[in-house]
Design an enzyme around this catalytic site. Structure first.
Site, PDB file in Angstrom:
ATOM      1  N   ASP A   1      70.242 151.473  27.741  1.00 53.13           N
ATOM      2  CA  ASP A   1      69.170 150.259  27.883  1.00 53.13           C
ATOM      3  C   ASP A   1      68.752 150.119  28.846  1.00 53.13           C
ATOM      4  OD1 ASP A   1      71.679 148.537  25.035  1.00 53.13           O
ATOM      5  OD2 ASP A   1      71.953 150.023  26.364  1.00 53.13           O
TER       6      ASP A   1
ATOM      7  N   ASP B   1      68.703 152.122  22.575  1.00 50.50           N
ATOM      8  CA  ASP B   1      67.633 151.347  23.434  1.00 50.50           C
ATOM      9  C   ASP B   1      67.032 151.488  24.242  1.00 50.50           C
ATOM     10  OD1 ASP B   1      68.350 149.988  21.239  1.00 50.50           O
ATOM     11  OD2 ASP B   1      70.384 148.088  22.317  1.00 50.50           O
TER      12      ASP B   1
ATOM     13  N   TYR C   1      62.788 148.685  24.248  1.00 49.34           N
ATOM     14  CA  TYR C   1      62.826 147.272  24.344  1.00 49.34           C
ATOM     15  C   TYR C   1      60.986 147.234  23.728  1.00 49.34           C
ATOM     16  CZ  TYR C   1      67.130 146.976  25.754  1.00 49.34           C
ATOM     17  OH  TYR C   1      69.069 147.288  25.757  1.00 49.34           O
TER      18      TYR C   1
ATOM     19  N   ASN D   1      69.850 150.182  18.366  1.00 50.91           N
ATOM     20  CA  ASN D   1      69.510 148.798  17.195  1.00 50.91           C
ATOM     21  C   ASN D   1      68.347 148.694  18.230  1.00 50.91           C
ATOM     22  OD1 ASN D   1      71.667 147.920  19.791  1.00 50.91           O
ATOM     23  ND2 ASN D   1      69.614 146.042  19.188  1.00 50.91           N
TER      24      ASN D   1
ATOM     25  N   HIS E   1      78.451 141.800  21.849  1.00 53.94           N
ATOM     26  CA  HIS E   1      79.178 142.799  21.143  1.00 53.94           C
ATOM     27  C   HIS E   1      80.316 142.854  21.424  1.00 53.94           C
ATOM     28  CE1 HIS E   1      74.835 143.589  20.600  1.00 53.94           C
ATOM     29  NE2 HIS E   1      74.367 143.724  22.054  1.00 53.94           N
TER      30      HIS E   1
ATOM     31  N   HIS F   1      74.556 149.642  24.792  1.00 51.74           N
ATOM     32  CA  HIS F   1      74.462 148.318  24.182  1.00 51.74           C
ATOM     33  C   HIS F   1      75.064 147.078  24.988  1.00 51.74           C
ATOM     34  CE1 HIS F   1      73.890 146.221  20.468  1.00 51.74           C
ATOM     35  NE2 HIS F   1      75.129 146.187  19.991  1.00 51.74           N
ATOM     36  N   VAL F   2      76.308 146.922  25.296  1.00 50.05           N
ATOM     37  CA  VAL F   2      76.077 146.431  25.824  1.00 50.05           C
ATOM     38  C   VAL F   2      75.746 146.346  28.035  1.00 50.05           C
ATOM     39  CG1 VAL F   2      78.603 144.579  27.698  1.00 50.05           C
ATOM     40  CG2 VAL F   2      78.766 145.391  25.465  1.00 50.05           C
ATOM     41  N   HIS F   3      75.147 145.054  27.992  1.00 47.74           N
ATOM     42  CA  HIS F   3      74.239 145.127  29.271  1.00 47.74           C
ATOM     43  C   HIS F   3      75.460 144.709  30.018  1.00 47.74           C
ATOM     44  CE1 HIS F   3      70.853 144.166  26.890  1.00 47.74           C
ATOM     45  NE2 HIS F   3      71.158 144.641  26.554  1.00 47.74           N
TER      46      HIS F   3
END
Length: 570
Positions: free
Chosen positions: A203, A230, A233, A287, A379, A406-408
């Site tokens: 991410d 990710d 962005y 995603n 999430h 996914h989880v920041h």
């Protein structure tokens, strides 16, 4: 090694109630804990609100994002592993186009060559490959379309393991060749050969926090980058560019389609080039790479820009593949394509796992974008369907580590299978804290009032399988009322991780937080992950919870190494 000189891990001693089942993790300057000391009492390092600063995107005029080559000279140069004896070299030439009307250029108009050899300035071989362009099209009034520059992919074959090569890429007939770069191939697969340092990032984005992450990562001198989804962005923008937003649906509730500003991909390629032109980067989709466009087309930029060893690993899709890096076998799994046990990805995964020779590649590491184990509200239980389909086979074949994004935020789990502590289960680690525009996640599902509804966190792909826990301390509830026992350590900060496999049983994992105000405590988490083949590899039948071994059957590690130099090589 740079990261091993700092042994101070946490700016506190973790003294909490222990039982005969859960061990308290106390970190001192003289001892790096090992997984043999676990499972550990759950620990949370509380969020510092100042750490959200720097989450605005860098402008396209930033020196690290703007184009600095002319005409058809290569830019956005990137490496990727193909096999122990082959390497992908990718780059972009020419100008992308964006506007209401765009016309793709002919990819065959520029050649794809790589000159390479073992001595600087002496290129004894030439590799040739393919080139392609792609378009991102939106048939809606006022939306801009995009067509890329020419994207080149060349596979260099017949390389020697453990060898430095110097190379230039481009088209010699123009002439338009890049400056000389170099890369080093990995040692051949063996229980005694490992990459020096593997960086793990998720991410990432293009913010000042992203810059801090990459600068710290470069300082740690990685030999490979594992990018767990990710990347850019670009889909946090309208097609016309402007200012990116942290919440797309909030800022653009009436958008006819989830738009993207594709030049952010080109900026990201330039931003990463100083690193990726010399260090191979292995990617898996997240995603934010879905990027729907006209005709139901998705993932066009991801699939076109990156070369991955799908065909080399027997996969028919660039969404999932595997590769070896010395004595480590990596499995990259796709969460946004069919993952059901009756599908093509699962069939490929089963065959890939069956083909692994653990006497040659003892370490087995998996990576996918969304986590199965996650105690943050963001999430939460989002990919339970994927866990229910795939977790058992990863457990059955004794995957050692699973990396997610996914989880920041950062979170490391105790060894867990089916929400139950298990000494032979993988260590799950979430590193979705690269530094993107959506900011760091701060709420935990077990915080008062923060448990999401089962109707929240619906995945972009796949079904919904959320349910209450059927056993254990959270029985009958959707969320725990305290940090779950399977969550060993969590902290809401931006950063990256470094994995150093030492031998066939020991690997040092270090999570580095970016924030300079921690100074000597920039090492946020550090632990030796220890394989136990004598305990866990003797029975590879599917897991039976009634026959699972108690966690405290692990031998204790009273003589665990405090530095890599103290570990005896196998």
């Amino acid at each position: 090694m740079k990261i091993c000189t700092t042994l101070c891990m946490l700016a506190m001693v973790l003294v909490m109630m222990s039982t005969d089942f859960i061990t308290v993790m106390a970190v001192t300057e003289s001892h790096i804990p090992t997984t043999l000391d676990g499972p550990f009492e759950p620990v949370t390092r509380r969020f510092d609100p100042s750490l959200r600063r720097g989450s605005d995107d860098l402008p396209m005029t930033h020196p690290r994002l703007r184009k600095n080559v002319t005409l058809n000279f290569p830019e956005q140069i990137a490496l990727a592993i193909s096999s122990p004896t082959s390497m992908w070299v990718s780059w972009v030439t020419g100008d992308a186009q964006i506007g209401l009307n765009v016309t793709p250029v002919d990819p065959a108009s520029i050649g794809s060559e790589v000159w390479y050899g073992k001595e600087s300035g002496k290129y004894t071989s030439v590799g040739k490959g393919d080139s392609v362009v792609y378009s991102q099209l939106y048939p809606f009034e006022g939306l801009w379309n995009y067509t890329s520059g020419i994207i080149h992919h060349v596979k260099l074959e017949g390389l020697e393991p453990g060898t430095r090569y110097y190379y230039k890429c481009g088209d010699s007939s123009i002439p338009a060749m890049s400056q000389e770069r170099f890369f080093e191939t990995f040692p051949k697969p063996s229980p005694n050969n490992y990459p020096a340092r593997i960086a793990v990032v998720g991410d990432l984005g293009l913010t000042r926090n992203s810059t801090s992450t990459i600068d710290h990562l470069i300082h740690n001198d990685p030999s490979m980058i594992l990018m767990v989804g990710d990347l850019t962005y670009a889909n946090q923008y309208l097609t016309t560019g402007g200012k990116g937003v942290s919440c797309y649906s909030c800022a653009f509730p009436d958008a006819p389609i989830r738009e993207t500003y594709q030049p952010r991909w080109d900026g990201w390629g330039r931003f990463m080039e100083p690193l990726t032109s010399e260090v191979p980067m292995m990617v898996i989709e997240g995603n934010h790479e879905i990027e729907p466009q006209a005709g139901g087309i998705t993932f066009k930029s991801y699939l076109t820009r990156f070369a991955v060893p799908a065909e080399e690993s027997g996969s028919k899709s660039n969404f999932y593949y595997s590769f070896d890096a010395g004595g480590i076998h990596f499995i990259m799994l796709g969460a946004y394509v069919d993952y059901n046990s009756s599908g093509a990805q699962f069939s490929w995964l089963k065959q890939d796992l069956q083909n692994i020779d653990r006497s040659v590649t003892p370490w087995l590491v998996a990576a996918m974008h969304p986590p199965w184990y996650n105690s943050y509200a963001s999430h939460y239980q989002e990919f339970e369907c994927m866990r229910l389909e795939m977790e058992e086979i990863l457990y059955q074949y004794r995957v050692d580590i699973v990396f997610n994004g996914h989880v920041h935020a950062y979170e490391r789990m105790n060894r867990v299978y089916n929400y139950t502590l298990d000494p032979c289960a993988p260590i799950y680690i979430t590193v979705g804290d690269g530094g993107n525009i959506e900011k760091v996640d701060v709420d935990h599902a077990d915080d008062p009032g923060k448990c999401p509804s089962p109707r929240d966190n619906i995945p972009e792909y796949g079904g919904v399988c959320k349910s209450n826990f059927s056993s254990g301390p959270a029985k009958g509830h959707f969320c725990w009322n305290k940090q779950p026992e399977w969550s060993a350590f969590r902290e809401s900060s931006f950063g990256h991780g470094i994995l150093e496999a030492v031998n066939s049983t020991y690997a040092l994992w270090t999570w580095h937080r970016n924030q300079e105000n921690y100074k000597e405590n920039a090492v946020g988490d550090q632990i030796y992950i220890v394989r136990q083949p004598e305990l866990c590899m003797k029975d590879l039948k599917p897991h039976n919870s009634q026959q699972s071994l108690p966690y405290n059957s692990n031998p204790k590690s009273s003589h665990a190494p405090t530095h890599l130099s103290q570990v005896k090589w196998s």
